[in-house]
Scaffold this active site. Structure first.
Site, PDB file in Angstrom:
ATOM      1  N   LEU A 188      18.483 -10.021   1.660  1.00 38.36           N
ATOM      2  CA  LEU A 188      17.812  -9.554   2.872  1.00 38.36           C
ATOM      3  C   LEU A 188      18.892  -9.020   3.808  1.00 38.36           C
ATOM      4  O   LEU A 188      19.909  -9.674   4.018  1.00 38.36           O
ATOM      5  CB  LEU A 188      17.062 -10.698   3.571  1.00 38.36           C
ATOM      6  CG  LEU A 188      15.640 -11.021   3.123  1.00 38.36           C
ATOM      7  CD1 LEU A 188      15.126 -12.223   3.916  1.00 38.36           C
ATOM      8  CD2 LEU A 188      14.707  -9.843   3.301  1.00 38.36           C
ATOM      9  N   ASP A 189      18.682  -7.832   4.357  1.00 34.92           N
ATOM     10  CA  ASP A 189      19.648  -7.274   5.299  1.00 34.92           C
ATOM     11  C   ASP A 189      19.827  -8.196   6.499  1.00 34.92           C
ATOM     12  O   ASP A 189      18.892  -8.947   6.852  1.00 34.92           O
ATOM     13  CB  ASP A 189      19.181  -5.902   5.798  1.00 34.92           C
ATOM     14  CG  ASP A 189      19.259  -4.837   4.711  1.00 34.92           C
ATOM     15  OD1 ASP A 189      19.987  -5.062   3.734  1.00 34.92           O
ATOM     16  OD2 ASP A 189      18.591  -3.793   4.856  1.00 34.92           O
ATOM     17  N   PRO A 190      20.992  -8.152   7.171  1.00 38.30           N
ATOM     18  CA  PRO A 190      21.181  -8.963   8.380  1.00 38.30           C
ATOM     19  C   PRO A 190      20.098  -8.740   9.441  1.00 38.30           C
ATOM     20  O   PRO A 190      19.728  -9.669  10.157  1.00 38.30           O
ATOM     21  CB  PRO A 190      22.551  -8.502   8.890  1.00 38.30           C
ATOM     22  CG  PRO A 190      23.288  -8.117   7.650  1.00 38.30           C
ATOM     23  CD  PRO A 190      22.251  -7.465   6.769  1.00 38.30           C
TER      24      PRO A 190
END
Length: 313
Positions: free
Chosen positions: A52-54
């Protein structure tokens, strides 16, 4: 006089087996979240099941010990997200992290939004964004993008099972998306914006489900840190929670032992590409398999030590 610094206490790792459903916070990478949870649990072996992206939050299943053997199952599973799109504005990255490329007037109706979403429902092709972790010659695409280099990318087939409008007002559109693995929600946001004629980028993203597990059963890092070690360990779900959608088959003692040694067994069961296999002792998970022409073909197998450890938990 020489100052003596206190020695840092060494964390003693231990073998843990199971799945922790983590609600990843905003601003933290998936690997950072994994390392924090691994440290809190003092686990020897751990891995996550899809980045999951930041800037994204939500469900991040973490696998420990024997459960890491089935992490690919979660990676391959369908996903569900709640995404917020900022209409009328495109960015260099397709999300809120990038620089604004163009701002346009938003003049849409709910009917136009529904029609645009319907156009991208079903089997579609997506070109992966340059700002992604996809590799080219061993380097992530976002590394090239940050240098101003564009790499030719082939379109990929994905399936959008459904898009529901959750909320819409002015230039903010929130949708719930159910999709296959490998779907880029930021690309979907850009495509919907392009179809509406005003452009769009992804301003917020939350993963709500992955296969059989749901974010409603997940715990935050802050809540995990506030628990005792025993309470944290009690949160671990058995490894087969990732296989809950698969049919199951149970083996008697002799067949279970031979199956764990990687030998095929004859079974009276219908062909199936994926099954979870159990032994006779307290319905102990042995591993995964497939069934073809009455033969149970071993897939990912637990070791006898892992089986014993799961039985004693």
């Amino acid at each position: 006089m020489t100052e003596t610094r206190p020695q840092r206490q060494r964390v003693v790792r231990r073998a843990l087996h199971g799945v922790l459903l983590l609600d990843k916070p905003l601003g933290l990478s998936s690997n950072d979240a994994l390392q924090k949870a691994k440290w809190l649990l003092r686990a020897e072996k751990a891995g996550h099941t899809g980045t999951l992206d930041p800037l994204a939050t939500g469900l991040l299943p973490l696998c420990f010990g024997a459960a890491t053997k089935f992490s690919q199952v979660s990676l391959d599973a369908d996903k569900a997200y709640v995404a917020t799109l900022k209409l009328g504005q495109t960015t260099t990255t397709g999300d809120a992290e990038g620089e604004v490329l163009e701002t346009r007037e938003v003049a849409v109706t709910r009917e136009l939004i529904a029609a645009a979403c319907a156009k991208f429902t079903g089997a579609i092709s997506q070109v992966p964004p340059m700002y992604s972790a996809l590799k080219h010659e061993g380097k992530a695409l976002y590394d090239y993008a940050r240098q101003g280099i564009t790499i030719e990318r082939e379109a990929r087939a994905v399936t959008i099972h459904g898009i529901d409008i959750v909320d819409w007002h002015a230039d903010a559109l929130t949708i719930a998306v159910r999709c296959s693995k490998g779907t880029y929600i930021r690309t979907l946001a850009e495509d919907i914006g392009r179809e509406l004629g005003c452009g769009a980028h992804l301003s917020a993203l939350r993963r709500t489900a992955s296969g059989a597990v749901d974010v409603r059963d997940a715990i935050s890092l802050d809540a995990l840190a506030a628990m005792t070690e025993a309470e944290r360990e009690a949160l671990l779900r058995p490894p087969d929670c990732l296989l809950a959608d698969w049919p199951s088959i149970s083996l008697a003692d002799e067949d279970a032992s031979r199956f764990l040694n990687g030998l095929r067994r004859r079974v009276a069961a219908a062909d199936a590409p994926h099954v979870r296999v159990y032994g006779p002792a307290a319905h102990a998970l042995l591993g995964s398999a497939s069934i073809a022409a009455g033969e149970l073909i071993p897939g990912r197998l637990l070791s006898p030590q892992e089986v014993s450890s799961l039985l004693s938990t």
